[in-house]
Design a protein around this motif. Structure first.
Motif, PDB file in Angstrom:
ATOM      1  N   GLU A  44       0.587  -1.019   0.112  1.00  0.00           N
ATOM      2  CA  GLU A  44       0.031   0.022   0.029  1.00  0.00           C
ATOM      3  C   GLU A  44       0.907   1.185   0.174  1.00  0.00           C
ATOM      4  OE1 GLU A  44      -2.842  -3.439   1.441  1.00  0.00           O
ATOM      5  OE2 GLU A  44      -1.300  -2.260   1.914  1.00  0.00           O
ATOM      6  N   ILE A  48       0.048   3.910  -2.976  1.00  0.00           N
ATOM      7  CA  ILE A  48      -0.242   5.644  -2.732  1.00  0.00           C
ATOM      8  C   ILE A  48       1.080   6.251  -3.271  1.00  0.00           C
ATOM      9  CG2 ILE A  48      -1.311   6.337  -1.252  1.00  0.00           C
ATOM     10  CD1 ILE A  48      -2.300   4.304   0.439  1.00  0.00           C
ATOM     11  N   THR A 140      -7.264   0.706  -0.624  1.00  0.00           N
ATOM     12  CA  THR A 140      -6.664  -0.380  -1.484  1.00  0.00           C
ATOM     13  C   THR A 140      -7.219  -1.771  -0.964  1.00  0.00           C
ATOM     14  OG1 THR A 140      -5.166   0.746  -1.360  1.00  0.00           O
ATOM     15  CG2 THR A 140      -4.498  -1.098  -2.100  1.00  0.00           C
ATOM     16  N   THR A 143      -4.777  -6.363  -2.133  1.00  0.00           N
ATOM     17  CA  THR A 143      -2.660  -6.732  -2.012  1.00  0.00           C
ATOM     18  C   THR A 143      -2.419  -7.854  -1.612  1.00  0.00           C
ATOM     19  OG1 THR A 143      -3.175  -4.834  -0.288  1.00  0.00           O
ATOM     20  CG2 THR A 143      -2.975  -4.044  -2.702  1.00  0.00           C
ATOM     21  N   ILE A 159      -8.072   0.480  -5.823  1.00  0.00           N
ATOM     22  CA  ILE A 159      -7.301   1.811  -4.960  1.00  0.00           C
ATOM     23  C   ILE A 159      -8.589   2.791  -5.323  1.00  0.00           C
ATOM     24  CG2 ILE A 159      -5.723   3.472  -3.973  1.00  0.00           C
ATOM     25  CD1 ILE A 159      -3.484   2.085  -5.306  1.00  0.00           C
TER      26      ILE A 159
END
Length: 212
Positions: A44, A48, A140, A143, A159
């Motif tokens: 993440e 991001i 998110t 993942t 996302i």
């Protein structure tokens, strides 16, 4: 170095993941901004960081600031935090970034988990109170490695960026706790919205094998 790091975050994981970003245009173009995000894997922060259209300094656990990785994190302006120890130095550094009109990223859960945001620490609320920054929630999903099995080849990662909002943080610990719950609630709602969207589009909940 910061912009080079963003390119790596934006494109470096794409060979291994099918990454889809929803609502990136909601990120305010200017002004101090605290980004709060859920946390279920080591991916993440990279995703991001690369997705954001603005430069961002994340609060990152101190343990990662070692060797070549630590050298790189410092060069791209990330802020080390000692978990489990009272230390206002990183928060004061983050406040200086915000007062200069910058962006600071925080994972309020404090550690990796299911990413459902059932709990949150007070650091993000403290930053908002000290800087008056706007807040934006980023969720998110996709993942996390499935429980009891290996990761599927090129899994889909989504996302979702929520709407920017402001929080009035009151004085003292009570003010921080109230604001923290507001922040936690908004981020959890964005996570649930993303889960609902993925389910509606035939993508199973995180932690199970995906269908799409």
């Amino acid at each position: 170095m910061h912009d080079f790091g963003k390119l790596i975050g934006r494109y470096g994981l794409r060979p291994g993941f099918r990454i889809h970003v929803h609502g990136a245009e909601r990120v305010p173009a200017t002004g101090p901004l605290v980004v709060i995000a859920n946390h279920s894997s080591m991916l993440e922060p990279q995703l991001i960081y690369g997705m954001l259209r603005r430069r961002c300094a994340f609060l990152v656990k101190q343990e990662l600031f070692a060797g070549a990785a630590g050298w790189g994190l410092r060069r791209i302006g990330q802020i080390p935090v000692r978990r489990g120890a009272p230390d206002r130095a990183p928060l004061l550094t983050a406040v200086s970034v915000l007062r200069d009109g910058g962006v600071v990223g925080v994972f309020p859960e404090g550690t990796r988990g299911a990413g459902d945001v059932d709990n949150a620490e007070r650091g993000a609320a403290w930053l908002v109170r000290a800087s008056g920054a706007q807040v934006i929630s980023v969720a998110t999903r996709g993942t996390r490695k499935p429980d009891g099995g290996g990761r599927r080849f090129r899994p889909r990662v989504d996302i979702l960026v929520g709407e920017p909002f402001t929080v009035a943080v009151g004085k003292g610990r009570a003010g921080l706790e109230t604001a923290t719950e507001q922040l936690r609630g908004d981020l959890a709602a964005v996570v649930r919205a993303l889960d609902d969207w993925r389910e509606a589009h035939g993508i199973r909940a995180q932690g199970r094998k995906e269908q799409a």
